[in-house]
Design an enzyme around this catalytic site. Structure first.
Site: not given
Length: 652
Positions: A298-299, A388, A456-457
């Site tokens: 990420w930034d 998600e 999902k995860q």
């Protein structure tokens, strides 16, 4: 080495995978390509407006393929050597071998190089010709390229990307020089062996491209171009060395992960090369519509973007992730916290902008909280958790827990730096809701989660690691058992590593191994390229999955945990693993080498920093035994849990 025999760091096959996405990558901090591909990518060079921003495809002269004219099905081998960071293709015909090597130079990061060597094996005197097949054309769908004058025998093109990321924003420029590649190479009748070298230099300025190309030519003239690359790559490998005695497949996977991940890291001695971050598929991938478009995860910011490119702004094609998956802001701050705990680098926070970032994140979390009169707790509403499959939920357990951790770190750091901190940070950290079911003794994923609902995860299981959210062993077990059976078996590759971490914490070694084994369905043969999903879909060369896998080895098998005051250890080896050696562990200015077997732990400080001076360390066992860790002195004790900490100063 698909059969699991031989050197675990060298992968050799006699045929290539049918899916070209699964070919190995050769990458350094600035350039990357897949072998035999006609495009390459340069760090920070994107084209397309936000929502369509993707890595700009730069035409690559390096995607050449050898062929032996007239030879009927010659023996071929394809090898990725993770020790040297080099890919090679060899053709063995009666009377000669032809070998093509390809690598991204690890210290000259604007340079990629390939060579073709023909070697005569018998006493014949006839010419030997090898054809070079290439799809290269000096054009791109993402760049307006213009030919320039040749330079030192190299062809030259340059140009800008077609569409800026933001309207009126910059369009990166690319300059490329390359050695012309003929259609064939011939070893003369009187020659026994000959090597042809081909260079490609890519940079954002003409000056840098020419400087790098000239430096490559100079090293070629000295006969040391490949050797200088191997030396730089080996130095990086030594500084991140992980050795494991265990099942061959596990050792191969370890070397594959280290190769692909370390390829994405800039060398320490190249401060002039800006580092643009790591994307899930690495620098070699990320063309339009593939591998998260090459976006960085990420930034910089106070609310971090879910996906960014060159500007640091949100460029995720689907708006919902950037808007709702706000846990990423706390995830990034967790990395800052762990860096601070292991280095005590106050300069980063006092002088280099670190405190401003921490303060902004704390203020962001406060702005997202609302007070619930009914529960007398703070809520964060309308988010997407790490899982998600769900969105617009209230009080994601993980999101709220990581927000609490951000606020606690901000408060503690302010205290260390003697800076004022709002009282509300501590108050909100104490009073934020992290959902917990008192009856079932587990953490619901969010308000209203029903047990059995598909996930999902990895999500709630991340509370234990990496968050180290306080909970009993009973609750940790209940979380694992609640979510393991309902997590999508076709979900992304990093999921099962996090379940393995939980079971290792609880010393359920067989259950941990059964979860770790699931990762192998995401590792493709023969070059150990990871795919995001076990059915082959999603991003390839999936560095995110590799990172999760490495965490099991580095934090799971060792039990390493970073805390404010110490580095905990509590080893746990599943069956078949007998030894683990991790070198160059950086802690409070010291470099540590730790070797763990089932019987004993050996620790040695191999290096200490002089500026700033390293903190003297000691190892302390749960039994109370203490072992000072002096530089160059090896300390050994029976395998047990304990921690590494500053050696307490003696009072006069």
């Amino acid at each position: 080495m698909a059969d699991g025999e031989g050197d675990p760091g060298v992968f050799t096959a006699t045929a290539l995978p049918g899916d070209p996405r699964l070919l190995p990558t050769v990458t350094n901090a600035f350039l990357g390509t897949r072998v035999f591909r006609d495009i390459l990518h340069a760090a920070g060079v994107y084209s397309g407006a936000a929502g369509d921003t993707h890595r700009a495809d730069v035409p690559s002269p390096l995607g050449l393929r050898m062929a032996a004219p007239g030879a009927r099905s010659p023996a071929q081998s394809f090898t990725l050597n993770t020790w040297t960071g080099t890919f090679s293709h060899m053709i063995q015909s009666p009377g000669y071998t032809a070998t093509h090597q390809l690598y991204a130079h690890h210290s000259l990061v604007h340079l990629m190089a390939s060579s073709v060597t023909i070697r005569r094996l018998d006493g014949s005197t006839h010419p030997i010709t090898v054809q070079l097949q290439s799809l290269f054309v000096p054009q791109s769908q993402d760049l307006h390229l213009i030919p320039g004058p040749d330079f030192q025998g190299a062809h030259y093109i340059y140009g800008q990307t077609l569409v800026p990321e933001v309207e009126g924003g910059p369009r990166p420029t690319v300059h490329m020089l390359w050695t012309p590649i003929p259609e064939s190479l011939t070893l003369g009748g009187e020659e026994r062996e000959r090597c042809w070298q081909f260079l490609t230099a890519v940079a954002v300025s003409e000056e840098e491209a020419k400087r790098s190309y000239s430096a490559g030519l100079s090293l070629l003239a000295e006969g040391s171009l490949h050797r200088s690359h191997v030396r730089a790559w080996a130095a990086l490998r030594r500084g991140c060395s992980v050795e494991l005695d265990g099942p061959p497949a596990l050792r191969q996977a370890l070397h594959g992960c280290l190769y692909y991940l370390l390829s994405a890291i800039p060398p320490r001695d190249s401060p002039g090369v800006p580092f643009h971050g790591i994307s899930p598929g690495g620098l070699s991938n990320g063309t339009r519509g593939e591998d998260y478009w090459g976006h960085v995860f990420w930034d910089q910011g106070a609310k971090f973007p879910w996906e960014s490119a060159a500007t640091g702004r949100e460029v995720c094609p689907e708006e919902i992730y950037g808007a709702q998956e706000i846990h990423i802001t706390g995830d990034v701050l967790l990395a800052f916290e762990q860096y601070y705990c292991t280095t005590q680098d106050q300069k980063l926070f006092q002088e280099d902008g670190g405190w401003e970032l921490v303060e902004a994140v704390a203020q962001y979390w406060c702005s997202r909280m609302v007070w619930s009169e009914e529960e007398q707790l703070y809520h964060i509403r309308g988010v997407m958790p790490p899982d998600e499959y769900h969105s617009q939920v209230d009080n994601s357990a993980y999101t709220n827990a990581v927000a609490r951790r951000s606020l606690n770190f901000a408060t503690d750091l302010a205290r260390d730096l003697l800076l004022p901190a709002p009282e509300e940070w501590e108050d909100r950290a104490r009073k934020i809701k992290v959902p917990f079911d008192e009856e079932r003794k587990y953490h619901p994923e969010y308000d209203g989660y029903s047990p059995g609902e598909p996930v999902k995860q990895a999500d709630v299981v991340l509370l234990g690691f990496p968050l180290m959210h306080p909970m009993s062993a009973e609750v940790r077990r209940n979380d694992l058992e609640m979510y393991e059976p309902v997590t999508d078996p076709a979900g992304p590759a990093m999921t099962w590593s996090m379940f393995a971490m939980g079971w290792l914490e609880l010393k359920e070694l067989q259950r941990a191994w059964s979860q770790l084994e699931k990762c192998f369905s995401n590792i493709t043969e023969p070059f150990k390229v990871w795919v995001e999903n076990s059915d082959g879909s999603g991003a390839v060369n999936f560095l995110t999955g590799m990172g999760g896998f490495l965490q099991v080895i580095l934090f799971g098998f060792t039990g390493f945990r970073i805390t404010r005051s110490s580095l905990l250890f509590d080893p746990a080896f599943p069956n078949g693993i007998t030894k683990l050696k991790v070198s160059s562990i950086s802690y409070l200015g010291n470099k540590l080498e730790v070797t763990i077997t089932r019987e004993e732990i050996r620790m040695e400080v191999t290096e200490t920093s002089l500026d700033p001076p390293a903190s003297p360390l000691e190892a302390v066992l749960e039994s109370g035994q203490r072992f000072p860790l002096g530089e160059g002195q090896s300390v050994c004790f029976p395998t047990a849990s304990g921690w590494i900490q500053r050696l307490p100063s003696r009072t006069p």
